[in-house]
Design a protein around this motif. Sequence first.
Motif, short mmCIF file in Angstrom:
data_model
loop_
_atom_site.label_atom_id
_atom_site.label_comp_id
_atom_site.label_asym_id
_atom_site.label_seq_id
_atom_site.Cartn_x
_atom_site.Cartn_y
_atom_site.Cartn_z
N ALA A 93 -5.20 11.02 -4.85
CA ALA A 93 -5.87 11.41 -3.59
C ALA A 93 -4.97 10.98 -2.44
CB ALA A 93 -7.24 10.75 -3.48
N PRO A 94 -3.93 11.76 -2.14
CA PRO A 94 -2.90 11.34 -1.18
C PRO A 94 -3.39 10.99 0.21
CG PRO A 94 -2.17 13.26 -2.44
CD PRO A 94 -3.62 13.06 -2.76
N SER A 95 -4.60 11.38 0.57
CA SER A 95 -5.11 11.02 1.88
C SER A 95 -5.63 9.58 1.91
CB SER A 95 -6.23 11.99 2.30
OG SER A 95 -7.31 11.91 1.40
N SER A 96 -5.75 8.95 0.75
CA SER A 96 -6.16 7.56 0.68
C SER A 96 -5.00 6.71 0.15
CB SER A 96 -7.39 7.41 -0.23
OG SER A 96 -7.08 7.81 -1.55
N LEU A 97 -5.23 5.40 0.04
CA LEU A 97 -4.16 4.49 -0.34
C LEU A 97 -4.49 3.75 -1.62
CD1 LEU A 97 -3.46 2.90 3.19
CD2 LEU A 97 -2.08 4.66 2.02
N CYS A 98 -3.44 3.24 -2.26
CA CYS A 98 -3.60 2.39 -3.43
C CYS A 98 -2.66 1.19 -3.29
CB CYS A 98 -3.31 3.15 -4.73
SG CYS A 98 -1.58 3.68 -4.92
N PHE A 99 -2.86 0.19 -4.14
CA PHE A 99 -2.00 -0.99 -4.16
C PHE A 99 -0.95 -0.77 -5.24
CE2 PHE A 99 -0.95 -5.11 -6.07
CZ PHE A 99 -0.48 -5.80 -4.97
N LEU A 133 0.83 -1.21 0.00
CA LEU A 133 0.00 0.00 0.00
C LEU A 133 0.86 1.25 0.00
CD1 LEU A 133 -2.77 -1.09 2.53
CD2 LEU A 133 -2.70 -1.37 0.03
N SER A 134 0.41 2.24 -0.75
CA SER A 134 1.13 3.51 -0.89
C SER A 134 0.10 4.62 -1.08
CB SER A 134 2.06 3.44 -2.11
OG SER A 134 2.81 4.64 -2.26
N PRO A 135 0.44 5.87 -0.74
CA PRO A 135 -0.50 6.96 -0.96
C PRO A 135 -0.99 7.02 -2.41
CG PRO A 135 1.29 7.71 0.44
CD PRO A 135 1.67 6.34 -0.04
N ASN A 136 -2.27 7.18 -2.56
CA ASN A 136 -2.88 7.27 -3.89
C ASN A 136 -2.40 8.55 -4.57
OD1 ASN A 136 -4.75 7.84 -6.03
ND2 ASN A 136 -6.28 6.54 -5.03
N PRO A 137 -1.83 8.46 -5.77
CA PRO A 137 -1.29 9.67 -6.42
C PRO A 137 -2.36 10.71 -6.75
CG PRO A 137 -1.32 7.82 -7.95
CD PRO A 137 -1.62 7.26 -6.60
N GLY A 162 15.93 9.81 -13.05
CA GLY A 162 16.19 8.97 -11.88
C GLY A 162 15.08 9.07 -10.84
N GLU A 163 13.88 9.45 -11.27
CA GLU A 163 12.76 9.61 -10.34
C GLU A 163 11.63 8.66 -10.70
OE1 GLU A 163 11.66 13.69 -10.35
OE2 GLU A 163 13.46 14.35 -9.25
N PHE A 164 10.75 8.43 -9.72
CA PHE A 164 9.59 7.56 -9.90
C PHE A 164 8.32 8.39 -9.97
CE2 PHE A 164 12.59 4.63 -7.99
CZ PHE A 164 12.31 3.39 -8.59
N SER A 165 7.37 7.87 -10.71
CA SER A 165 5.99 8.34 -10.61
C SER A 165 5.13 7.11 -10.33
CB SER A 165 5.54 9.03 -11.89
OG SER A 165 5.57 8.12 -12.99
N LEU A 166 3.97 7.33 -9.70
CA LEU A 166 3.03 6.24 -9.41
C LEU A 166 1.75 6.54 -10.16
CD1 LEU A 166 2.44 3.66 -7.80
CD2 LEU A 166 1.70 5.11 -5.89
N GLU A 167 1.35 5.61 -11.02
CA GLU A 167 0.21 5.84 -11.89
C GLU A 167 -0.84 4.77 -11.68
OE1 GLU A 167 1.70 6.08 -15.88
OE2 GLU A 167 3.26 7.56 -15.36
N PRO A 193 -7.38 0.70 -5.16
CA PRO A 193 -7.12 0.84 -6.59
C PRO A 193 -5.69 0.43 -6.92
CG PRO A 193 -7.22 2.99 -5.52
CD PRO A 193 -7.66 1.99 -4.50
N ALA A 194 -5.54 -0.29 -8.03
CA ALA A 194 -4.23 -0.78 -8.43
C ALA A 194 -3.43 0.30 -9.14
CB ALA A 194 -4.39 -2.00 -9.34
N ALA A 195 -2.15 0.35 -8.85
CA ALA A 195 -1.25 1.33 -9.46
C ALA A 195 0.11 0.68 -9.71
CB ALA A 195 -1.09 2.56 -8.56
N MET A 196 0.91 1.33 -10.51
CA MET A 196 2.24 0.80 -10.81
C MET A 196 3.26 1.94 -10.84
SD MET A 196 3.50 -1.59 -13.99
CE MET A 196 2.56 -2.98 -13.35
N TYR A 197 4.41 1.67 -10.24
CA TYR A 197 5.50 2.65 -10.31
C TYR A 197 6.07 2.69 -11.73
CZ TYR A 197 5.74 3.12 -5.22
OH TYR A 197 5.45 3.38 -3.92
N GLN A 198 6.42 3.88 -12.18
CA GLN A 198 7.16 4.07 -13.42
C GLN A 198 8.48 4.75 -13.08
OE1 GLN A 198 6.01 2.89 -16.33
NE2 GLN A 198 4.09 2.22 -15.35
#
Length: 367
Positions: free
Chosen positions: A99-105, A93-97, A229-234, A218-223
């Motif tokens: 809606a940061p107050s909620s979480l995503c997978f 689980l990680s902060p939802n990109p 050299g940075e990540f985004s979560l989509e 909600p399912a998400a994936m790091y890019q």
Amino acid sequence: MAEKIESSIQNLWQEVRDLSLGTPPHIDHLPTPPTPLQFLRHYITPNKPCLISAAVPHWPALALWPSETYLRTTLATTPVSLHLTPTGKADALSPNPNAPSSLCFASAHVQTLPFPEALDSVIASDEGNKVAYLQQQNDCFRREYGALAADSEEHIPWATEALGCFPEAVNLWVGNHFSETSFHKDHYENLYVVISGEKRFVLLPPTDVHRMYIREYPAAMYQYHQDSGEFSLELEDPITSVPWCSVDPYPSPKDKKREIEKFPLYFNGPKPFEVTVKAGEMLYLPSMWFHHVRQSPDDTGLTIAINYWYDMQFDIKYAYFSFLQSIPCALSGDPALCEIRNVEQSLDRSCSCNSGDESDTTDGDDK
């Protein structure tokens, strides 16, 4: 009625420990592997874990794989799947990109690289920036690491005889202390062998399912963006949901009070089992047991393990577990969980069977 159900479920948690896991409840610690009959009677049938000390003393892997030179030479041109996250927590689980107050997978970004380059990335891991882990699963040992096959075994003979089938998948895990696996369960009988370093497992039996606060995320994936050299979560598009355990057994000091208040069944219930698996040891992790894993590297900075997934039997124990999941959700304080457990059961039924990371352990025997 709800109070009676809650009381019955909490009694079940303790009864399972008293009847199946000894007094006081513990994980058996065996000095050598059991016979197939002992394994079937005392561990598979009662769905009971055990830790085996001298599990694979004959494997060349114990001497060879801790050597970076050996691995780099043997796998010099082998392409492997490397998982990348900013924190070392993939399938977690990680902060939802959005809606940061909620979480995503969040799942890891996956790259295919020659093994030497992938190993360089694992060794160079830096929490908060980029953590690399070789953990493809999906039978990755046989698919990607065939050059190492002669150093271990295709299957665990005594387990294969007891279970009546060969492994569905064999997986290799190469990482360091930054990588962590969140609470989850698997539909496999899992034989987990540590080659170097240590793995520390936190375990809960399937009957403790309500304590996991399984919810849909909600399912998400790091890019990973190579240029910056940075990540985004989509989030996935279209949006899909994953039922996942909400509990982190190791909350940060600043979050601990809040986590205890959010998940009292976990933190105030019976103590989870903690098992440390060292190099040369094997953990039998029965199907459907919830487990969280941390790890510590050896002197080379790596933790290496291999595990064998055997198909579980979808038998009366599975039917009991499915029924337990369907019990009303007032216990967890979230009526929405009822619908989520129905989703989980649908996912569970879609699985098929082909059977045709300090330790609460004590010395086991052949009783």
